[in-house]
Design a protein around this motif. Sequence first.
Motif, PDB file in Angstrom:
ATOM      1  N   GLY A  14       0.815  -1.206   0.000  1.00  0.00           N
ATOM      2  CA  GLY A  14       0.000   0.000   0.000  1.00  0.00           C
ATOM      3  C   GLY A  14       0.847   1.252   0.000  1.00  0.00           C
ATOM      4  N   GLN A  15       1.915   1.262   0.798  1.00  0.00           N
ATOM      5  CA  GLN A  15       2.815   2.414   0.833  1.00  0.00           C
ATOM      6  C   GLN A  15       3.515   2.612  -0.501  1.00  0.00           C
ATOM      7  N   ILE A  16       3.965   1.523  -1.078  1.00  0.00           N
ATOM      8  CA  ILE A  16       4.645   1.630  -2.373  1.00  0.00           C
ATOM      9  C   ILE A  16       3.700   2.211  -3.420  1.00  0.00           C
ATOM     10  N   LEU A  17       2.463   1.724  -3.438  1.00  0.00           N
ATOM     11  CA  LEU A  17       1.511   2.162  -4.458  1.00  0.00           C
ATOM     12  C   LEU A  17       1.187   3.646  -4.314  1.00  0.00           C
ATOM     13  N   VAL A  18       0.888   4.088  -3.100  1.00  0.00           N
ATOM     14  CA  VAL A  18       0.506   5.489  -2.917  1.00  0.00           C
ATOM     15  C   VAL A  18       1.708   6.403  -3.130  1.00  0.00           C
ATOM     16  N   ASP A  19       2.898   5.979  -2.715  1.00  0.00           N
ATOM     17  CA  ASP A  19       4.104   6.750  -3.041  1.00  0.00           C
ATOM     18  C   ASP A  19       4.250   6.924  -4.546  1.00  0.00           C
ATOM     19  N   GLN A  20       3.981   5.848  -5.268  1.00  0.00           N
ATOM     20  CA  GLN A  20       4.121   5.892  -6.721  1.00  0.00           C
ATOM     21  C   GLN A  20       3.103   6.857  -7.336  1.00  0.00           C
ATOM     22  N   LEU A  21       1.876   6.845  -6.820  1.00  0.00           N
ATOM     23  CA  LEU A  21       0.863   7.773  -7.319  1.00  0.00           C
ATOM     24  C   LEU A  21       1.301   9.219  -7.110  1.00  0.00           C
ATOM     25  N   ARG A  22       1.831   9.504  -5.926  1.00  0.00           N
ATOM     26  CA  ARG A  22       2.267  10.884  -5.669  1.00  0.00           C
ATOM     27  C   ARG A  22       3.403  11.274  -6.588  1.00  0.00           C
ATOM     28  N   ARG A  23       4.341  10.362  -6.793  1.00  0.00           N
ATOM     29  CA  ARG A  23       5.465  10.661  -7.673  1.00  0.00           C
ATOM     30  C   ARG A  23       4.980  10.996  -9.079  1.00  0.00           C
ATOM     31  N   HIS A  24       3.879  10.386  -9.517  1.00  0.00           N
ATOM     32  CA  HIS A  24       3.354  10.645 -10.852  1.00  0.00           C
ATOM     33  C   HIS A  24       2.435  11.863 -10.910  1.00  0.00           C
ATOM     34  N   GLY A  25       2.189  12.487  -9.764  1.00  0.00           N
ATOM     35  CA  GLY A  25       1.436  13.731  -9.778  1.00  0.00           C
ATOM     36  C   GLY A  25       0.010  13.644  -9.303  1.00  0.00           C
ATOM     37  N   ALA A  26      -0.412  12.513  -8.748  1.00  0.00           N
ATOM     38  CA  ALA A  26      -1.785  12.401  -8.246  1.00  0.00           C
ATOM     39  C   ALA A  26      -1.993  13.394  -7.104  1.00  0.00           C
ATOM     40  N   ARG A  27      -3.093  14.125  -7.169  1.00  0.00           N
ATOM     41  CA  ARG A  27      -3.415  15.116  -6.141  1.00  0.00           C
ATOM     42  C   ARG A  27      -4.687  14.771  -5.381  1.00  0.00           C
ATOM     43  N   ARG A  28      -5.498  13.897  -5.967  1.00  0.00           N
ATOM     44  CA  ARG A  28      -6.792  13.581  -5.368  1.00  0.00           C
ATOM     45  C   ARG A  28      -7.157  12.152  -5.750  1.00  0.00           C
ATOM     46  N   PHE A  61     -10.515   9.304  -5.372  1.00  0.00           N
ATOM     47  CA  PHE A  61     -11.925   9.115  -5.027  1.00  0.00           C
ATOM     48  C   PHE A  61     -12.116   7.665  -4.614  1.00  0.00           C
ATOM     49  N   LEU A  62     -12.783   7.436  -3.507  1.00  0.00           N
ATOM     50  CA  LEU A  62     -12.848   6.070  -3.002  1.00  0.00           C
ATOM     51  C   LEU A  62     -14.102   5.835  -2.180  1.00  0.00           C
ATOM     52  N   VAL A  63     -14.485   4.575  -2.133  1.00  0.00           N
ATOM     53  CA  VAL A  63     -15.381   4.043  -1.123  1.00  0.00           C
ATOM     54  C   VAL A  63     -14.541   3.024  -0.359  1.00  0.00           C
ATOM     55  N   PRO A  64     -14.258   3.250   0.913  1.00  0.00           N
ATOM     56  CA  PRO A  64     -13.317   2.392   1.638  1.00  0.00           C
ATOM     57  C   PRO A  64     -13.751   0.928   1.661  1.00  0.00           C
ATOM     58  N   GLY A  65     -12.753   0.053   1.616  1.00  0.00           N
ATOM     59  CA  GLY A  65     -12.998  -1.383   1.701  1.00  0.00           C
ATOM     60  C   GLY A  65     -11.838  -2.073   2.372  1.00  0.00           C
ATOM     61  N   GLU A  66     -12.142  -3.132   3.104  1.00  0.00           N
ATOM     62  CA  GLU A  66     -11.074  -3.832   3.829  1.00  0.00           C
ATOM     63  C   GLU A  66     -10.083  -4.499   2.905  1.00  0.00           C
ATOM     64  N   SER A  67     -10.466  -4.708   1.656  1.00  0.00           N
ATOM     65  CA  SER A  67      -9.583  -5.423   0.731  1.00  0.00           C
ATOM     66  C   SER A  67      -8.380  -4.600   0.309  1.00  0.00           C
ATOM     67  N   TYR A  68      -8.392  -3.282   0.565  1.00  0.00           N
ATOM     68  CA  TYR A  68      -7.202  -2.487   0.216  1.00  0.00           C
ATOM     69  C   TYR A  68      -6.816  -1.544   1.367  1.00  0.00           C
ATOM     70  N   LEU A  69      -6.977  -2.033   2.597  1.00  0.00           N
ATOM     71  CA  LEU A  69      -6.663  -1.231   3.774  1.00  0.00           C
ATOM     72  C   LEU A  69      -5.246  -0.659   3.778  1.00  0.00           C
ATOM     73  N   PRO A  70      -4.210  -1.393   3.333  1.00  0.00           N
ATOM     74  CA  PRO A  70      -2.877  -0.801   3.344  1.00  0.00           C
ATOM     75  C   PRO A  70      -2.770   0.467   2.492  1.00  0.00           C
ATOM     76  N   CYS A  71      -3.556   0.563   1.421  1.00  0.00           N
ATOM     77  CA  CYS A  71      -3.549   1.776   0.601  1.00  0.00           C
ATOM     78  C   CYS A  71      -4.190   2.932   1.357  1.00  0.00           C
ATOM     79  N   ILE A  72      -5.292   2.639   2.050  1.00  0.00           N
ATOM     80  CA  ILE A  72      -5.954   3.688   2.828  1.00  0.00           C
ATOM     81  C   ILE A  72      -5.019   4.193   3.920  1.00  0.00           C
ATOM     82  N   ASP A  73      -4.380   3.272   4.624  1.00  0.00           N
ATOM     83  CA  ASP A  73      -3.458   3.668   5.687  1.00  0.00           C
ATOM     84  C   ASP A  73      -2.304   4.502   5.133  1.00  0.00           C
ATOM     85  N   ALA A  74      -1.820   4.165   3.948  1.00  0.00           N
ATOM     86  CA  ALA A  74      -0.672   4.867   3.368  1.00  0.00           C
ATOM     87  C   ALA A  74      -0.986   6.320   3.041  1.00  0.00           C
ATOM     88  N   LEU A  75      -2.258   6.657   2.890  1.00  0.00           N
ATOM     89  CA  LEU A  75      -2.611   8.057   2.621  1.00  0.00           C
ATOM     90  C   LEU A  75      -2.212   8.973   3.778  1.00  0.00           C
TER      91      LEU A  75
END
Length: 576
Positions: free
Chosen positions: A16-30, A32-46
């Motif tokens: 999750g940390q790797i993925l969200v770091d990668q999004l920021r590096r590519h310029g993601a600023r926002r 949109f989500l509906v939270p789910g337990e299946s990707y909790l590490p991504c939510i935590d990485a925010l």
Amino acid sequence: MSMQCPSDALVRRNGGQILVDQLRRHGARRVFLVPGESYLPCIDALNEHRGAIEPIVCRQESGAAYMAEAFGKLTGDPGICFVTRGPGATNASIGVHTAFQDSTPMILFIGQVGNDFVEREAFQEIDYRRMFGPMAKWVAQIDATDRIPEYVARAWRVATNGRPGPVVLALPEDTLWGEAEVADAEPMARLHGYPGQSQLDELKARLAEAERPFLLLGGSGWTEEAQQQMTAFARRFNLPVGVAWRRLECFDQRDAQFVGHVGMGMHDQLRQRLADTDLLIAVGTRIGEATSEGYSWITSPTPKQTLVHVYPDPEELGRVYRASLAIDADVVGFAQSLDRLQPDAQTSWQDATQQARQQYLATLEPQPAPGALNLDRVGLCVDKLLDGKGCVTVGAGNYALYPHRFVRFSGLGSSLAPTVGSMGYGLPAAISSKLEFPERPAVCFAGDGCFQMNLQELGVALQYRLGIVVLVFNNGMWGTIRAHQERDFPGREIALTFTNPAFTTLVEAYGGQGRVVERDEDVEPALRWALEFAERERLPVLIELRYESDYIAPGQSLNDIRDAALARISAQAASE
């Protein structure tokens, strides 16, 4: 704070940390989500990216996907959406389909069962490659934590280059919870396709030979500079300019070169002009079913018009229409190259262009309508009060013909409309516009049925204090289908009406305010109040428009449609 490290001192991170770091590096600023337990590490990485990546918590996955798609339209960058597996993914699929047909850059991340459970029909398990394959540019599953940077970088590149579109990446739980020491992938510059000099020379020669040329603009990927360059080209050659179906933001309609919105609902003179043109220059548009009105004014595979087709996907060129000159270029590259084209002599179609412009301006006059409220005047009032500022959004339905016809859109960001014709789009799109441009008005046109498909997203407007204005067209029926029913089965209406809630009370439950408008004289005061309230209080406003239900489209009634259908059937019976 992003976790950036030199290659010789990599930090061990979970997926999750790797993925969200990668999004920021590519310029993601926002996102949109509906939270789910299946990707909790991504939510935590925010948490590590507070202030850099804004998470927008939506109420249902279709709303989240629509907001992400609208973001892609507004910015040209991929709209990022996270949903959980199974039901979350199926709910979000409507946004992916919209992004595919609308050529919008978007990346949908879906939580997935772990690889240790795969192929057992585990809880909410779906094979996303099979599910999304026909409606995405690329669908993949990241099965190794250390390959996340590679997949995200490729997804960003695929979504934005060539013909833009959606990418879907499935995220197995073991990939996200797993850890790796891996470097981030660097973003690549966006690629642009340019015409060759010989193609530009041929375009200029065909313009010199033409007597009735027409410039049709559409598609996605436009920039302000590209639109300025295209406008300058149209002015130099004094070309009449139309925009493809629901691509209203592709040209400033207040410009003297603009002559109309091409596609379903266009006026008869414009339709005839397109059929009679001897040189159609189509840039960025596929000239799809809606724009071509069922492939009628332009025929497939060989148009009678000389067709110059400019498109960023070589597989699309020649797929439906055999062009006389096919140019594999995106709108940015093509517009930039047009600076080299100058007319050698005064063009001969000045009068025709001016006539087409006057015919377009004539369509802005309101038509007679039954009852005390004329919806033509609603569209004209929105045009007057916005005065080229802000964004107008729609979903699907005959009500959308009023803003399409009577609002003069002013270029990038002024319109968000799904070319795929999906309902429930307008409200999430208005929210996305207001998030991106908080200083601009956002006005959503919505049918009473269309609005109720995603009205729960008013909660997002409440939570993030977004002053959007919603105009609900209340006629108590699925109006577009009713019009079709009267054409094909006149006088046999059934199963198309419904009982509506108190819309103004509903918006109050979400912290906003509402009013009912039933007369022409109340339209402008109500709209002024709504825009002022939305700006001042930063909360949603809803105006419920109650009107004669027989009034189905500009200058058209259900009674007229029914009578014409009955006369046609009677004439057919008499001839047999």
